[in-house]
Write an enzyme that holds these catalytic residues in place. Structure first.
Site, PDB file in Angstrom:
ATOM      1  CG  ASN A   9      -1.866   1.108   1.319  1.00 39.07           C
ATOM      2  OD1 ASN A   9      -1.844   2.011   0.482  1.00 39.07           O
ATOM      3  ND2 ASN A   9      -2.725   1.086   2.325  1.00 39.07           N
ATOM      4  NE  ARG A  90      -6.233   1.825  -0.411  1.00 38.80           N
ATOM      5  CZ  ARG A  90      -6.454   2.649   0.586  1.00 38.80           C
ATOM      6  NH1 ARG A  90      -5.595   2.741   1.567  1.00 38.80           N
ATOM      7  NH2 ARG A  90      -7.541   3.376   0.610  1.00 38.80           N
ATOM      8  CG  HIS A 178     -11.893   5.254   1.889  1.00 40.31           C
ATOM      9  ND1 HIS A 178     -12.381   6.478   2.262  1.00 40.31           N
ATOM     10  CD2 HIS A 178     -10.558   5.317   2.096  1.00 40.31           C
ATOM     11  CE1 HIS A 178     -11.391   7.252   2.675  1.00 40.31           C
ATOM     12  NE2 HIS A 178     -10.270   6.573   2.572  1.00 40.31           N
ATOM     13  NE  ARG A 238      -7.495  13.734   1.036  1.00 42.68           N
ATOM     14  CZ  ARG A 238      -7.639  12.416   0.887  1.00 42.68           C
ATOM     15  NH1 ARG A 238      -8.481  11.933  -0.006  1.00 42.68           N
ATOM     16  NH2 ARG A 238      -6.945  11.582   1.635  1.00 42.68           N
ATOM     17  CD  GLU A 379      -8.300   0.420   3.736  1.00 39.05           C
ATOM     18  OE1 GLU A 379      -7.567   0.565   4.745  1.00 39.05           O
ATOM     19  OE2 GLU A 379      -8.690   1.379   3.056  1.00 39.05           O
TER      20      GLU A 379
END
Ligand code: ADP
Length: 398
Positions: A9, A90, A178, A238, A379
């Site tokens: 990742n 990922r 996500h 963000r 994940e």
């Protein structure tokens, strides 16, 4: 030697990785054995590797920031412990190309590279290790798993922006992100909350990046993130949803350059922006919220915006039977969960304060009309599962 899968990742300044031992090829069962991170700095990088119980096994300085050197060092260690069968990556954006994980080929790399402008914070960094590994270990199969794929099931309306059709046809649609986290939660939810997990569920992935997903019968119905990972909730740095008129104003009247706009929206907004530059880390803001009004306003706005998004997703789902909190903030912070849920009394949400303060799996009362739960996301495990499934059946049609 144990057969294993490496999951990568990769971000801008660090590459997280996990090694999963293959337990059964037949049932695609695997188990985490090692995990670690390569922290990349201009002059000296650091490799840290721990076992599944978080005991440190390796802490090494590498006097380089060259990816080939770094991956050679990592692989030397990994291959001394396990026999690698494949590598899973990922990748944040799959665009309209990838509705499921794929085995990487030069053509797939080209397609992924076309999507870099759609996820400038992540996509290029996700692809770099794939290209390096393809050079140094060309025989190792690499599988790309996309954060957008889980949202392929959303209906047409949920994907549309109200813009001219010609632009929609060029792929300017809501993709959602996500997805690997939501897919993992969807795959385990009934173990945590029983059959209600198949009904109308809203999962809140509240980490440094934050989004929500409305899920029905374990499939994505709508999500808060759209064309890029900028949309929706307020995040660490963000802004989330913003009136596009603000951007026009900044360019026309304040003479912002494109780079300044990008920096503003991706790096200077969200928690760090509203807290007056204090921090993008929710823990620090909570620590200072009693004495710093900007910190407490950042927290209040984060929770208010999250609750509003739950309202929106409840419309997409036609109601809500269960709420799930996950990721760094969602899994670990009772105060934030309580604040978000306090906006939802009108929907019949009732928190069990004791269960919430202890981070229990189910944190709502028996009387609550909506079951509220905490489910840790994983994940990396989801990626390892996909790799196994694809290796076992290369023609799998998801
Ligand atoms: P990423 O999006 O980088 O994967 P994580 O899911 O690890 O992020 O979440 C990072 C965020 O979680 C940070 O804002 C951090 O402050 C927050 N966090 C982690 N633990 C706690 C905690 N106990 N209380 C509040 N926030 C927490």
């Amino acid at each position: 030697m144990q057969q294993a899968i490496l999951v990568v990742n990769a971000g801008s300044s660090s590459i997280k990785f996990s090694v999963f031992e293959i337990m059964s090829t037949l049932s695609c069962d695997c188990k985490l054995i090692y995990h670690g991170v390569l922290e990349i700095n201009p002059e000296q990088s650091n490799l840290t590797i721990s076992n599944f119980e978080h005991a440190k096994l390796v802490q090494q300085n590498i006097p380089s920031n060259d990816y080939t050197t770094l991956f050679n060092t990592l692989f030397e260690w990994v291959l001394s412990k396990v026999s690698l069968v494949a590598i899973g990556h990922r990748v944040v954006h799959g665009g309209t190309y990838f509705k499921c994980p794929v085995k990487v080929t030069p053509h797939i790399i080209e397609q992924m590279e076309e999507l870099i402008p759609l996820a400038p914070l992540h996509q290029g960094h996700n692809i770099n290790p794939i290209k390096i590994i393809a050079k140094i270990y060309p025989q190792l199969p690499q599988i790309a798993c996309f954060d957008t794929s889980f949202h392929y099931t959303q209906n047409h309306l949920a994907k549309l922006f109200a813009i001219p059709r010609a632009l929609t046809e060029q792929g300017i649609i809501r993709y959602g992100f996500h997805g690997l986290s939501y897919e993992y939660i969807a795959s385990v939810i009934t173990q945590y909350i029983g059959d209600i997990g198949r009904k109308r569920v809203i999962v809140q992935h509240l980490g440094n990046g934050a989004s929500m997903c409305g899920i029905y019968e374990q499939k994505s119905v709508a999500s808060s993130m759209g064309f890029t990972a900028l949309d929706g909730l307020m995040m660490g740095t963000r802004c989330g949803t913003i009136d596009p008129g603000v951007i026009i104003y900044l360019i026309q009247e304040k003479h912002y350059s494109i780079d300044q706009v990008v920096d503003l929206l991706y790096h200077q907004s969200g928690l760090i922006g509203v807290s007056g530059g204090l921090s993008n880390d929710m823990r620090q803001l909570l620590n200072e919220s009693n004495t710093n009004p900007h910190a407490s306003e950042a927290i209040e706005l984060f929770c208010y915006r999250a609750a509003c998004e739950i309202g929106s997703l409840s419309v997409s789902l036609g109601g809500c039977d269960a709420l799930v909190f996950t990721a760094g903030i969602g899994e670990h912070n009772p105060q934030i969960r309580q604040k978000i849920c306090s906006y939802l009394h009108f929907q019949g949400v009732e928190l069990n304060n004791e269960a919430n303060s202890q981070n229990k799996n189910i944190i709502s009362t028996h009387q609550s009309k909506i079951t509220v739960s905490i489910i840790p996301t994983d994940e990396e495990y989801m990626i390892a599962k996909h790799v196994q499934q694809l290796m076992a059946n290369p023609n799998i049609n998801y």
